[in-house]
Design a protein around this motif. Structure first.
Motif, short mmCIF file in Angstrom:
data_model
loop_
_atom_site.label_atom_id
_atom_site.label_comp_id
_atom_site.label_asym_id
_atom_site.label_seq_id
_atom_site.Cartn_x
_atom_site.Cartn_y
_atom_site.Cartn_z
N LEU A 1 0.84 -1.21 0.00
CA LEU A 1 0.00 0.00 0.00
C LEU A 1 0.87 1.25 0.00
N GLU A 2 1.87 1.28 0.87
CA GLU A 2 2.79 2.42 0.94
C GLU A 2 3.50 2.64 -0.38
N LEU A 3 3.99 1.56 -0.94
CA LEU A 3 4.72 1.64 -2.20
C LEU A 3 3.81 2.09 -3.33
N GLY A 4 2.58 1.59 -3.33
CA GLY A 4 1.61 2.00 -4.34
C GLY A 4 1.35 3.50 -4.30
N LEU A 5 1.24 4.05 -3.09
CA LEU A 5 1.03 5.50 -2.94
C LEU A 5 2.25 6.28 -3.43
N SER A 6 3.43 5.80 -3.11
CA SER A 6 4.65 6.46 -3.54
C SER A 6 4.80 6.45 -5.06
N VAL A 7 4.45 5.32 -5.68
CA VAL A 7 4.51 5.21 -7.14
C VAL A 7 3.52 6.18 -7.77
N LYS A 8 2.32 6.27 -7.18
CA LYS A 8 1.31 7.18 -7.72
C LYS A 8 1.78 8.63 -7.62
N LYS A 9 2.34 9.01 -6.47
CA LYS A 9 2.84 10.38 -6.29
C LYS A 9 3.96 10.72 -7.26
N ARG A 10 4.90 9.80 -7.39
CA ARG A 10 6.09 10.09 -8.18
C ARG A 10 5.89 9.95 -9.69
N TYR A 11 5.13 8.94 -10.09
CA TYR A 11 4.99 8.65 -11.52
C TYR A 11 3.60 8.89 -12.09
N GLY A 12 2.62 9.21 -11.22
CA GLY A 12 1.26 9.45 -11.68
C GLY A 12 0.56 8.20 -12.20
N VAL A 13 1.00 7.04 -11.72
CA VAL A 13 0.44 5.76 -12.16
C VAL A 13 -0.23 5.10 -10.96
N SER A 14 -1.50 4.72 -11.14
CA SER A 14 -2.24 4.08 -10.06
C SER A 14 -2.25 2.56 -10.22
N LEU A 15 -2.09 1.89 -9.09
CA LEU A 15 -2.20 0.43 -9.04
C LEU A 15 -3.47 0.11 -8.26
#
Length: 85
Positions: free
Chosen positions: A45-59
């Motif tokens: 969950l944490e990593l998913g949020l970080s990926v979304k913030k940094r790359y604008g990609v949602s999982l």
């Protein structure tokens, strides 16, 4: 792609506050969960949020493919590249 792999390794370490690991310790094709890096669902969950913030990609946690995308740094990098605008 190597740059993205390196960025993701650093993102994993920073977002999950992994203190005894540096980017060189994370193998690009090694599993992030279970026997590999040993991450758990909270880490996902944490990593998913970080990926979304940094790359604008949602999982989507409900998507069965999400587990595959999170399997390794290489898989996550491929997912980000495929889904970035």
């Amino acid at each position: 792609m190597e740059t993205l792999h390196q960025e993701l390794k650093e993102l994993i370490i920073d977002s999950l506050n992994l203190e005894d690991i540096d980017a060189a310790d994370i193998e690009t094709d090694a599993p992030l969960f279970g026997d590999g890096l040993g991450l758990d669902s909270i880490d996902a969950l944490e990593l998913g949020l970080s990926v979304k913030k940094r790359y604008g990609v949602s999982l989507d946690p409900e998507d069965k493919e999400t587990r595959t995308h999170f399997a390794s740094v290489a898989n996550l990098a491929s997912f980000i590249q495929a889904n970035q605008a």
